[in-house]
Design an enzyme around this catalytic site. Structure first.
Site, PDB file in Angstrom:
ATOM      1  N   HIS A  31       0.935  -1.138   0.062  1.00 40.43           N
ATOM      2  CA  HIS A  31      -0.013  -0.113   0.183  1.00 40.43           C
ATOM      3  C   HIS A  31       1.029   1.130   0.040  1.00 40.43           C
ATOM      4  CE1 HIS A  31      -4.038   1.774   0.423  1.00 40.43           C
ATOM      5  NE2 HIS A  31      -3.370   2.579   1.444  1.00 40.43           N
ATOM      6  N   TYR A 170      -7.056 -10.514   7.702  1.00 44.22           N
ATOM      7  CA  TYR A 170      -8.037  -9.875   6.940  1.00 44.22           C
ATOM      8  C   TYR A 170      -9.211 -10.839   6.732  1.00 44.22           C
ATOM      9  CZ  TYR A 170      -4.432  -6.592   5.966  1.00 44.22           C
ATOM     10  OH  TYR A 170      -3.525  -5.422   5.913  1.00 44.22           O
ATOM     11  N   GLU A 257      -1.586  -9.618  13.893  1.00 39.44           N
ATOM     12  CA  GLU A 257      -1.695  -9.524  15.337  1.00 39.44           C
ATOM     13  C   GLU A 257      -0.664 -10.475  15.962  1.00 39.44           C
ATOM     14  OE1 GLU A 257      -5.717 -10.778  15.290  1.00 39.44           O
ATOM     15  OE2 GLU A 257      -5.184 -12.286  16.953  1.00 39.44           O
ATOM     16  N   GLU A 660      14.914  15.808  15.870  1.00 37.14           N
ATOM     17  CA  GLU A 660      14.065  14.718  15.004  1.00 37.14           C
ATOM     18  C   GLU A 660      14.748  13.950  14.189  1.00 37.14           C
ATOM     19  OE1 GLU A 660      10.511  14.691  15.572  1.00 37.14           O
ATOM     20  OE2 GLU A 660      11.144  15.348  17.530  1.00 37.14           O
ATOM     21  N   LEU A 661      16.294  13.773  14.412  1.00 43.28           N
ATOM     22  CA  LEU A 661      17.093  13.333  13.258  1.00 43.28           C
ATOM     23  C   LEU A 661      16.702  11.742  13.125  1.00 43.28           C
ATOM     24  CD1 LEU A 661      19.455  13.530  11.137  1.00 43.28           C
ATOM     25  CD2 LEU A 661      20.908  13.020  13.151  1.00 43.28           C
TER      26      LEU A 661
HETATM   27  P1  FAD Z   1      26.423  11.278  10.899  1.00 42.69           P
HETATM   28  O1  FAD Z   1      26.286   9.981  10.582  1.00 42.69           O
HETATM   29  O2  FAD Z   1      26.835  11.613  12.019  1.00 42.69           O
HETATM   30  O3  FAD Z   1      27.686  11.623  10.202  1.00 42.69           O
HETATM   31  C1  FAD Z   1      28.408  12.801  10.112  1.00 42.69           C
HETATM   32  C2  FAD Z   1      29.963  12.775   9.532  1.00 42.69           C
HETATM   33  O4  FAD Z   1      30.683  13.834   9.495  1.00 42.69           O
HETATM   34  C3  FAD Z   1      30.849  11.670  10.123  1.00 42.69           C
HETATM   35  O5  FAD Z   1      31.253  10.750   9.375  1.00 42.69           O
HETATM   36  C4  FAD Z   1      31.865  12.496  10.742  1.00 42.69           C
HETATM   37  O6  FAD Z   1      33.133  11.511  11.001  1.00 42.69           O
HETATM   38  C5  FAD Z   1      31.855  13.514   9.879  1.00 42.69           C
HETATM   39  N1  FAD Z   1      32.482  14.743  10.492  1.00 42.69           N
HETATM   40  C6  FAD Z   1      32.130  15.428  11.649  1.00 42.69           C
HETATM   41  N2  FAD Z   1      32.991  16.570  11.815  1.00 42.69           N
HETATM   42  C7  FAD Z   1      33.639  16.784  10.766  1.00 42.69           C
HETATM   43  C8  FAD Z   1      34.680  17.848  10.199  1.00 42.69           C
HETATM   44  N3  FAD Z   1      34.791  18.823  10.853  1.00 42.69           N
HETATM   45  N4  FAD Z   1      35.395  17.427   9.042  1.00 42.69           N
HETATM   46  C9  FAD Z   1      35.046  16.346   8.480  1.00 42.69           C
HETATM   47  N5  FAD Z   1      34.086  15.564   8.789  1.00 42.69           N
HETATM   48  C10 FAD Z   1      33.481  15.576   9.887  1.00 42.69           C
HETATM   49  N6  FAD Z   1      18.959   5.979  12.068  1.00 42.69           N
HETATM   50  C11 FAD Z   1      17.957   5.183  11.420  1.00 42.69           C
HETATM   51  O7  FAD Z   1      17.331   5.697  10.565  1.00 42.69           O
HETATM   52  N7  FAD Z   1      17.558   4.173  11.653  1.00 42.69           N
HETATM   53  C12 FAD Z   1      18.399   3.062  12.260  1.00 42.69           C
HETATM   54  O8  FAD Z   1      18.088   2.072  12.468  1.00 42.69           O
HETATM   55  C13 FAD Z   1      19.288   3.892  13.005  1.00 42.69           C
HETATM   56  N8  FAD Z   1      20.089   3.011  13.816  1.00 42.69           N
HETATM   57  C14 FAD Z   1      21.311   3.563  14.559  1.00 42.69           C
HETATM   58  C15 FAD Z   1      21.713   2.870  15.203  1.00 42.69           C
HETATM   59  C16 FAD Z   1      23.032   3.367  15.817  1.00 42.69           C
HETATM   60  C17 FAD Z   1      23.809   2.481  16.968  1.00 42.69           C
HETATM   61  C18 FAD Z   1      23.412   4.816  15.892  1.00 42.69           C
HETATM   62  C19 FAD Z   1      24.600   5.522  16.265  1.00 42.69           C
HETATM   63  C20 FAD Z   1      22.611   5.633  14.742  1.00 42.69           C
HETATM   64  C21 FAD Z   1      21.495   5.036  14.484  1.00 42.69           C
HETATM   65  N9  FAD Z   1      20.531   5.663  13.421  1.00 42.69           N
HETATM   66  C22 FAD Z   1      19.500   5.076  13.017  1.00 42.69           C
HETATM   67  C23 FAD Z   1      20.969   7.090  13.525  1.00 42.69           C
HETATM   68  C24 FAD Z   1      21.499   7.666  12.058  1.00 42.69           C
HETATM   69  O9  FAD Z   1      22.794   6.863  11.709  1.00 42.69           O
HETATM   70  C25 FAD Z   1      21.908   9.060  11.874  1.00 42.69           C
HETATM   71  O10 FAD Z   1      20.500   9.945  12.014  1.00 42.69           O
HETATM   72  C26 FAD Z   1      22.401   9.277  10.779  1.00 42.69           C
HETATM   73  O11 FAD Z   1      23.720   8.719  10.645  1.00 42.69           O
HETATM   74  C27 FAD Z   1      22.754  11.031  10.759  1.00 42.69           C
HETATM   75  O12 FAD Z   1      23.339  11.234   9.639  1.00 42.69           O
HETATM   76  P2  FAD Z   1      24.376  12.561   9.134  1.00 42.69           P
HETATM   77  O13 FAD Z   1      25.122  12.347   8.020  1.00 42.69           O
HETATM   78  O14 FAD Z   1      23.694  13.975   9.596  1.00 42.69           O
HETATM   79  O15 FAD Z   1      25.531  12.523  10.368  1.00 42.69           O
HETATM   80  P1  NAP Z   2      16.557   9.846  21.043  1.00 37.43           P
HETATM   81  O1  NAP Z   2      15.651   8.961  20.352  1.00 37.43           O
HETATM   82  O2  NAP Z   2      16.346  11.284  21.117  1.00 37.43           O
HETATM   83  O3  NAP Z   2      16.598   9.301  22.583  1.00 37.43           O
HETATM   84  C1  NAP Z   2      17.602  10.112  23.584  1.00 37.43           C
HETATM   85  C2  NAP Z   2      17.156   9.460  25.195  1.00 37.43           C
HETATM   86  O4  NAP Z   2      17.776  10.225  25.749  1.00 37.43           O
HETATM   87  C3  NAP Z   2      15.558   9.659  25.166  1.00 37.43           C
HETATM   88  O5  NAP Z   2      15.050   8.443  25.834  1.00 37.43           O
HETATM   89  C4  NAP Z   2      15.586  10.962  26.364  1.00 37.43           C
HETATM   90  O6  NAP Z   2      14.436  10.323  27.332  1.00 37.43           O
HETATM   91  C5  NAP Z   2      16.792  10.834  26.879  1.00 37.43           C
HETATM   92  N1  NAP Z   2      17.561  12.247  27.239  1.00 37.43           N
HETATM   93  C6  NAP Z   2      17.378  13.258  26.631  1.00 37.43           C
HETATM   94  N2  NAP Z   2      18.081  14.141  27.102  1.00 37.43           N
HETATM   95  C7  NAP Z   2      18.637  13.756  28.142  1.00 37.43           C
HETATM   96  C8  NAP Z   2      19.339  14.504  29.367  1.00 37.43           C
HETATM   97  N3  NAP Z   2      19.641  15.476  29.348  1.00 37.43           N
HETATM   98  N4  NAP Z   2      19.772  13.331  30.319  1.00 37.43           N
HETATM   99  C9  NAP Z   2      19.430  12.128  30.287  1.00 37.43           C
HETATM  100  N5  NAP Z   2      18.681  11.807  29.415  1.00 37.43           N
HETATM  101  C10 NAP Z   2      18.179  12.270  28.155  1.00 37.43           C
HETATM  102  O7  NAP Z   2      18.075   9.780  20.552  1.00 37.43           O
HETATM  103  P2  NAP Z   2      18.974   8.578  20.182  1.00 37.43           P
HETATM  104  O8  NAP Z   2      18.744   7.347  20.896  1.00 37.43           O
HETATM  105  O9  NAP Z   2      20.103   8.982  20.546  1.00 37.43           O
HETATM  106  O10 NAP Z   2      18.850   8.218  18.658  1.00 37.43           O
HETATM  107  C11 NAP Z   2      19.360   9.327  17.654  1.00 37.43           C
HETATM  108  C12 NAP Z   2      18.292   9.303  16.462  1.00 37.43           C
HETATM  109  O11 NAP Z   2      18.787   7.887  15.786  1.00 37.43           O
HETATM  110  C13 NAP Z   2      16.828   9.012  16.823  1.00 37.43           C
HETATM  111  O12 NAP Z   2      16.241   9.963  16.031  1.00 37.43           O
HETATM  112  C14 NAP Z   2      16.683   7.640  16.383  1.00 37.43           C
HETATM  113  O13 NAP Z   2      15.195   7.737  15.829  1.00 37.43           O
HETATM  114  C15 NAP Z   2      17.587   7.282  15.390  1.00 37.43           C
HETATM  115  N6  NAP Z   2      17.741   5.790  15.617  1.00 37.43           N
HETATM  116  C16 NAP Z   2      16.763   4.965  15.111  1.00 37.43           C
HETATM  117  C17 NAP Z   2      16.560   3.500  15.608  1.00 37.43           C
HETATM  118  C18 NAP Z   2      15.859   2.820  14.843  1.00 37.43           C
HETATM  119  O14 NAP Z   2      15.883   1.520  15.043  1.00 37.43           O
HETATM  120  N7  NAP Z   2      14.857   3.277  13.912  1.00 37.43           N
HETATM  121  C19 NAP Z   2      17.790   3.085  16.182  1.00 37.43           C
HETATM  122  C20 NAP Z   2      18.920   3.978  16.529  1.00 37.43           C
HETATM  123  C21 NAP Z   2      18.597   5.132  16.441  1.00 37.43           C
HETATM  124  P3  NAP Z   2      14.226  11.108  28.663  1.00 37.43           P
HETATM  125  O15 NAP Z   2      14.526  12.616  28.368  1.00 37.43           O
HETATM  126  O16 NAP Z   2      12.681  10.761  28.870  1.00 37.43           O
HETATM  127  O17 NAP Z   2      14.994  10.337  29.728  1.00 37.43           O
END
Ligand code: FAD
Ligand code: NAP
Ligand code: SF4
Length: 677
Positions: A31, A170, A257, A660-661
């Site tokens: 969908h 369904y 479910e 919101e990233l």
């Molecule tokens: P980043 O991925 O942080 O990339 C920034 C890059 O800039 C890095 O490579 C860094 O080395 C480089 N950089 C920084 N400063 C400089 C500088 N001065 N000069 C040159 N290079 C520099 N998101 C999802 O949507 N789904 C998921 O399942 C998911 N799982 C995740 C699991 C983990 C464990 C983590 C840590 C993150 C996960 N995320 C997930 C989040 C997602 O990876 C990030 O939202 C995304 O990588 C952000 O992209 P970005 O390019 O903005 O930043």
């Molecule tokens: P996040 O989703 O914003 O979670 C951050 C957590 O930290 C929240 O549980 C928040 O809950 C807590 N927090 C915030 N400020 C704090 C403070 N000052 N002191 C203590 N606790 C604090 O961020 P994230 O886990 O770092 O993930 C980053 C992004 O990557 C997110 O947008 C997420 O969606 C994405 N991501 C996605 C997946 C996926 O499977 N889809 C997996 C990994 C990451 P409280 O404030 O209630 O404590």
């Protein structure tokens, strides 16, 4: 026709007698949300045409309801409505008249979510808000008539066939299962009676459309319900469907479910194909298998193993419309692989939003987002090779701009290099492979181990600077935050620090969940091993008890640790995770014994552990490691520097907005911006 050297099975036609399908790849039903949108059908036409150009053999539309009571989406019952569908069928057949496009008929039954929803008995689904209205005899006959009329209108609209969904909870499937069918008339009671409704629909549809129209029945080959369908019942239904006039049996592996993941990223590739294989041996008509078949070698192996005649790759076709052509031409390393995250597809569907794809924001947006060759190429510097920077660089270079991509790290990928290390998230390796190849193909000048200054960028005379430097992890202001027991999630994932036996994970967002999964994991990742996966989720593929799961106890290999996953909000822990996958993560951690605490306050960290309070009641969590997963802040100082120097610059990804990233937002934002420069 000459055999394909690498994928001889995938690229062999399938003879259906009255027609043939040019290869064995099917884009299964999804969908999109466009089915109901005002400008939906022209957009759908382009969406399907793009996939037709991409080489797929057959496609099935998203579910269309045969009547008002069956729908949460679009309906087809009149010639007027059929006209809209003509746009889709004409667009596909204009690309290649041999490509088959079938329409899925989906009567949601108790899952329709409206007060007029119907079912064999007034039994609500675990996941639905409404108690369905029990159908009387006239009502049952009406539902059958409406399916026949819908099929007739699909034929009028130019479709090559229809798929009738008889699974997922369904309407048709609720007739089959005792739990949802408590009738004592000819439509309930014995299995023979319970099969009558779907079989009658198939018979009547066949009689209406004649012999030369594809009729697919989608069966729940393993419904993943405690007390669900037995294997004998599945086989009998398939055999009877064959007699009733079905051209093809398509296998499905769940009811919505169910509490077993069947398409999430932690499910191994092609995990369920063997079930289709067993059914295939029982019937003469072709079978379709599906679920987590995301690359051509996996699909070919399914066919080599004799598990199916056709392989459904639904989400993979959102991720890359050209998947089939790329496989045919030996360009597998250019395939943008579906990572099974559900973030932009199913999560959107169930959130009432139109669908796209995390790794391909063009999906279902083909008329809105296009990467046209630029008339005025610019010299662009992209700083940061995370998802945002890689996407921006790829799209801009593809359009003819001269792009240099800088990263301070030794490899491209940014945080994806952390994500790929989480058990169950191994598919992120594919995204990194894809981007590496795209950067090569589009001749992006990639400079790793390089931190550039604003002065340098100015000196090098870039026309535009894109700051994609991502984020800095947030350090909460808590007494004792510099205590030796405190570590960051980055160091934990990279293996740069010791993690003790008793651990507090501070922050329960996506990363807190992923880190908890990592530190509680032991042995091979279930995503890479079907037996491990089956044990973890209590599936018995060998004996196929009712539903595949009845009476099977999950067996979890877990690390010898005590882990607390903590958040300050009082909402349930994990509430903010993805709509269609969040529950899998919550169950996985609960099964590993992770204690999830909410509504608490942090006070301090010292040698005793982490001091917290809940509802004013103080408590010390006597942990030896506190892992900080407390969100992130944008890293954007370079942007301020370059703009102060008067350079043209853009912020993307985490550098633009960290709160919101996620990767979906980062890739989408970067792609739209790069399409427009
Ligand atoms: P980043 O991925 O942080 O990339 C920034 C890059 O800039 C890095 O490579 C860094 O080395 C480089 N950089 C920084 N400063 C400089 C500088 N001065 N000069 C040159 N290079 C520099 N998101 C999802 O949507 N789904 C998921 O399942 C998911 N799982 C995740 C699991 C983990 C464990 C983590 C840590 C993150 C996960 N995320 C997930 C989040 C997602 O990876 C990030 O939202 C995304 O990588 C952000 O992209 P970005 O390019 O903005 O930043
Ligand atoms: P996040 O989703 O914003 O979670 C951050 C957590 O930290 C929240 O549980 C928040 O809950 C807590 N927090 C915030 N400020 C704090 C403070 N000052 N002191 C203590 N606790 C604090 O961020 P994230 O886990 O770092 O993930 C980053 C992004 O990557 C997110 O947008 C997420 O969606 C994405 N991501 C996605 C997946 C996926 O499977 N889809 C997996 C990994 C990451 P409280 O404030 O209630 O404590
Ligand atoms: Fe696959 Fe995720 Fe794209 Fe959906 S959003 S098609 S699951 S990569």
């Amino acid at each position: 026709m000459k055999q394909h050297a690498v994928y001889p099975n995938l690229f062999s036609p399938l003879d259906l007698g009255f027609t043939s399908i040019k290869n064995r790849v099917l884009m299964g039903s999804m969908h999109t949300g466009l089915e109901e949108a005002d400008d939906g059908f022209p957009r759908l036409a382009e969406y399907f045409a793009e996939r037709a150009r991409g080489g797929v053999g057959m496609m099935i539309t998203g579910g269309i309801s045969p009547n008002m009571e069956g729908g949460f989406g679009a309906k087809l019952s009149t010639p007027e409505e059929a006209k809209d569908h003509r746009l889709v069928t004409s667009a596909v057949h204009a690309v290649d008249p041999d490509i088959k496009i079938c329409m899925q008929i989906l009567h949601a039954g108790p899952l329709a979510g409206t007060s007029s929803c119907v079912a064999p008995s007034a039994i609500p689904s675990r996941i639905a808000r409404m108690v369905p209205n029990e159908l009387d005899e006239t009502g049952v006959q009406k539902q059958i008539d409406d399916h026949v009329q819908c099929t007739k209108m699909a034929q009028l609209a130019g479709y090559d066939g229809v798929e009738i969904i008889g699974s997922a909870g369904y309407l048709l499937s609720t007739f089959l299962v005792e739990k949802t069918n408590q009738r004592d008339d000819q439509w309930g009671g014995s299995y023979e009676n319970r099969m009558r409704f779907p079989l009658e629909i198939m018979r009547r549809c066949r009689a209406e459309v004649g012999e030369n129209f594809i009729l697919i029945f989608r069966i729940a080959a393993m419904d993943m319900l405690q007390g669900g369908m037995s294997w004998d019942e599945v086989v009998l239904l398939a055999k009877e469907m064959e007699k009733a006039g079905a051209t093809i049996i398509s296998t499905h592996f769940t009811w919505h479910e169910s509490t077993v993941p069947t398409i999430a990223t932690m499910v191994p590739r092609a995990a369920f194909a063997g079930v289709t294989g067993r059914l295939r041996k029982e019937i003469k008509i072709p079978t379709i298998t599906s679920n987590r078949i995301n690359m051509p070698d996996v699909a070919e192996q399914v066919l080599v193993d004799g598990h199916a005649d056709i392989v459904s790759m639904a989400r993979p076709m959102l991720a890359d419309a050209e998947l089939v052509n790329k496989a045919f031409e030996g360009r597998e390393d250019e395939i943008n692989t579906c990572i099974a995250c559900n973030q932009a597809c199913l999560d959107h569907t169930f959130g009432g939003k139109s669908v796209s794809c995390l790794v391909n924001p063009r999906a279902a947006h083909e008329t809105l987002l296009n990467y046209r060759i630029t008339a005025s190429p610019k010299k662009i510097a992209v700083i940061g090779a995370g998802p945002a920077g890689m996407s921006y660089a790829t799209v801009a270079a593809q359009r003819g701009h001269h792009v240099s991509l800088f990263d301070a790290a030794t490899e491209i990928g940014g945080q994806f290099n952390l994500a790929k290390q989480i058990p169950g998230k191994e598919e992120f390796y594919e995204t990194l492979r894809y981007y590496k190849r795209m950067l090569e193909i589009h001749k992006v000048d990639v400079r790793l181990n390089t931190t550039v200054s604003a002065e340098q960028l100015k000196q090098d005379d870039f026309d535009h600077v894109v700051v994609a430097t991502g984020i800095t992890p947030r350090t909460p202001e808590i007494e004792g935050i510099d205590h030796p027991s405190v570590v960051s999630y980055i160091d934990v994932i990279r293996g740069n620090c010791e993690v003790g036996q008793r651990v507090a994970v501070m922050g329960a967002g996506g990363i807190g969940f992923d880190v908890s999964e990592l530190i509680m994991h032991s042995g091979v990742s279930g995503a890479l091993d079907r037996d491990v996966f089956a044990k973890e989720w209590g599936i018995d593929f060998e004996n196929h008890p009712r539903g595949g799961v009845t009476g099977v106890k999950p067996e979890i290999a877990k690390a010898d640790r005590e882990v607390y996953l903590l958040q300050r909000k009082s909402s349930p822990v994990g509430r903010g995770l993805g709509k269609t996958t969040g529950w899998t993560h919550r169950i996985s951690l609960a099964q590993r014994g992770v204690k999830m605490l909410n509504g608490l306050e942090y006070h301090k960290i010292d040698d005793q552990g982490l001091h917290i309070s809940t509802d004013g009641m103080p408590e010390i969590l006597e942990v030896d490691t506190v892992i900080i997963c407390a969100g992130q802040l944008p890293k954007r100082s370079l942007f301020d520097e370059v703009t102060t120097m008067g350079m043209s610059a853009t912020l993307v990804g985490g550098a633009f907005e960290a709160s919101e990233l996620d990767a979906k937002a980062a890739i989408s934002q970067a792609s739209y911006l790069a399409a427009d420069i």
